[in-house]
Design a protein around this motif. Structure first.
Motif, PDB file in Angstrom:
ATOM      1  N   ASN A 141       0.827  -1.220   0.000  1.00 24.85           N
ATOM      2  CA  ASN A 141       0.000   0.000   0.000  1.00 24.85           C
ATOM      3  C   ASN A 141       0.859   1.266   0.000  1.00 24.85           C
ATOM      4  OD1 ASN A 141      -2.326  -1.482  -0.056  1.00 24.85           O
ATOM      5  ND2 ASN A 141      -2.863  -1.163   2.087  1.00 24.85           N
ATOM      6  N   GLY A 142       2.134   1.108  -0.359  1.00 24.31           N
ATOM      7  CA  GLY A 142       3.044   2.248  -0.404  1.00 24.31           C
ATOM      8  C   GLY A 142       3.927   2.177  -1.638  1.00 24.31           C
ATOM      9  N   ALA A 143       5.240   2.369  -1.447  1.00 28.15           N
ATOM     10  CA  ALA A 143       6.130   2.406  -2.611  1.00 28.15           C
ATOM     11  C   ALA A 143       7.571   2.105  -2.218  1.00 28.15           C
ATOM     12  CB  ALA A 143       6.058   3.770  -3.286  1.00 28.15           C
ATOM     13  N   ILE A 144       8.360   1.764  -3.235  1.00 23.75           N
ATOM     14  CA  ILE A 144       9.803   1.562  -3.088  1.00 23.75           C
ATOM     15  C   ILE A 144      10.506   2.716  -3.793  1.00 23.75           C
ATOM     16  CG2 ILE A 144      11.764   0.061  -3.602  1.00 23.75           C
ATOM     17  CD1 ILE A 144       9.766  -2.281  -3.731  1.00 23.75           C
ATOM     18  N   ARG A 145      11.322   3.451  -3.054  1.00 21.92           N
ATOM     19  CA  ARG A 145      12.054   4.583  -3.635  1.00 21.92           C
ATOM     20  C   ARG A 145      13.563   4.312  -3.566  1.00 21.92           C
ATOM     21  NH1 ARG A 145       7.994   5.576  -6.552  1.00 21.92           N
ATOM     22  NH2 ARG A 145       6.179   6.465  -5.478  1.00 21.92           N
ATOM     23  N   GLU A 146      14.344   5.273  -4.026  1.00 16.99           N
ATOM     24  CA  GLU A 146      15.781   5.055  -4.184  1.00 16.99           C
ATOM     25  C   GLU A 146      16.470   4.655  -2.886  1.00 16.99           C
ATOM     26  OE1 GLU A 146      19.763   7.357  -5.855  1.00 16.99           O
ATOM     27  OE2 GLU A 146      17.802   8.328  -5.955  1.00 16.99           O
ATOM     28  N   ASN A 147      16.190   5.373  -1.814  1.00 17.05           N
ATOM     29  CA  ASN A 147      16.885   5.061  -0.557  1.00 17.05           C
ATOM     30  C   ASN A 147      15.930   4.780   0.602  1.00 17.05           C
ATOM     31  OD1 ASN A 147      16.002   7.720  -0.382  1.00 17.05           O
ATOM     32  ND2 ASN A 147      17.686   8.320   0.978  1.00 17.05           N
ATOM     33  N   ASN A 237       7.545  15.804  -2.771  1.00 12.41           N
ATOM     34  CA  ASN A 237       8.271  15.736  -4.035  1.00 12.41           C
ATOM     35  C   ASN A 237       8.469  14.309  -4.541  1.00 12.41           C
ATOM     36  OD1 ASN A 237       8.795  18.593  -4.468  1.00 12.41           O
ATOM     37  ND2 ASN A 237      10.102  18.469  -2.662  1.00 12.41           N
ATOM     38  N   GLU A 238       7.705  13.386  -4.024  1.00 16.28           N
ATOM     39  CA  GLU A 238       7.785  11.987  -4.437  1.00 16.28           C
ATOM     40  C   GLU A 238       6.647  11.672  -5.414  1.00 16.28           C
ATOM     41  OE1 GLU A 238       6.531   7.781  -2.369  1.00 16.28           O
ATOM     42  OE2 GLU A 238       7.578   9.245  -1.130  1.00 16.28           O
TER      43      GLU A 238
END
Length: 289
Positions: A141-147, A237-238
């Motif tokens: 229910n979320g996300a995978i980002r760079e760090n 900003n995501e």
């Protein structure tokens, strides 16, 4: 106010929220019902102020007058500009949709691919991305980002921020959680490095938020939401996730005891029916006779 073209930032934000609710309800009447249901559940709008020293509610008929006055306020505004704007908007939407459909037909698209004519559907890449997020517990229910990765329930958000293997003690970590901002820094070989420094799209309860260090691996942060709502992104900003592709079901443990009992009975009855056995109600009738 009769200038519908000029909207403040707050009005544009509200428009997105209201449009999302309206699209889910489908019609004006259930949309308005949702608004009044919210006022009934969460405010004193429907309560009567019986004495002058009573700190809640409204004097008799005042709530109705507020609704009537608000309707009359916007009903009195000339409607020609609004009508023209709505018609122009519909014409553009239909024109774009028809153009895409005609192009699909010319290219001999398969029948199952005609759904691509809808301008609201996400690309296959976006769908695959959210499906990937849903399969990972740290980004469910979320996300995978760079760090970092983040997952959410209706009430809170869990964030995992990657750190260098050299970060092993809490003295090398700074976490600043404000009502609508998050900043995380680490001391990497003598110099402080900012990992996250951004505003949050919605407000949280800083006093109820916590963080902990998993040495040489990650920093875990738990953010308590003020409002029970699903976030499209963790940081302003995501990139936003598609809320239509998450699992919005409320965990059973979050429901009251009575609701949990009803759901468990429904699940039991459904299983009994599949096995050809009597439901709870049928068992009661059998016992009576």
């Amino acid at each position: 106010m009769n200038d519908f073209e000029t909207l403040s930032a707050k009005e544009e934000r509200y428009d997105e929220i209201f449009m999302s609710i309206l699209q889910q309800e489908g019609k004006i009447e259930p949309f308005l019902d949702s608004v009044f249901r919210f006022l009934h559940r969460r405010t004193d709008f429907f309560l009567i102020q019986e004495t002058s020293d009573q700190s809640y509610g409204f004097p008799p008929n005042v709530a109705k007058q507020i609704v009537s006055k608000t309707f009359q306020k916007y009903d009195s505004i000339p409607k020609e500009n609004l009508k023209k704007k709505l018609l122009d908007s519909n014409d553009k939407t239909v024109s774009k949709s028809n153009e895409k459909c005609e192009k699909a037909i010319k290219n001999n698209k398969k029948k199952t691919e005609y759904n691509l004519c809808s301008p609201k559907l996400s690309s296959a890449a976006e769908i695959d991305e959210q499906e990937k997020f849903q399969k990972d517990p740290s980004s469910y229910n979320g996300a995978i980002r760079e760090n970092y990765t983040w997952t959410q329930s209706i009430k809170d958000i869990d964030v995992r921020v990657k750190i260098d293997p050299t970060i092993k003690t809490s003295k090398d970590v700074k976490v600043n959680i404000e009502k609508q901002s998050l900043k995380i820094s680490v001391n990497n070989q003598g110099s402080w490095q900012i990992l996250i420094n951004d505003r949050l799209p919605w407000t949280i309860k800083p006093d109820e938020c916590t963080w902990s260090l998993f040495p040489a691996d990650h920093i875990h942060i738990n953010l308590e939401k003020i409002q029970e709502r699903w976030w499209e992104n963790l940081l302003i900003n995501e990139p936003k996730i598609d809320l239509k592709k998450i699992n919005p079901e409320k965990p059973l443990d979050d429901l009251d005891v009575e609701s949990q009992a009803k759901i468990k009975q429904m699940m039991y009855d459904e299983n009994q029916k599949r096995l050809g056995l009597p439901t709870v109600e049928e068992q009661v009738c059998i016992n009576l006779f």
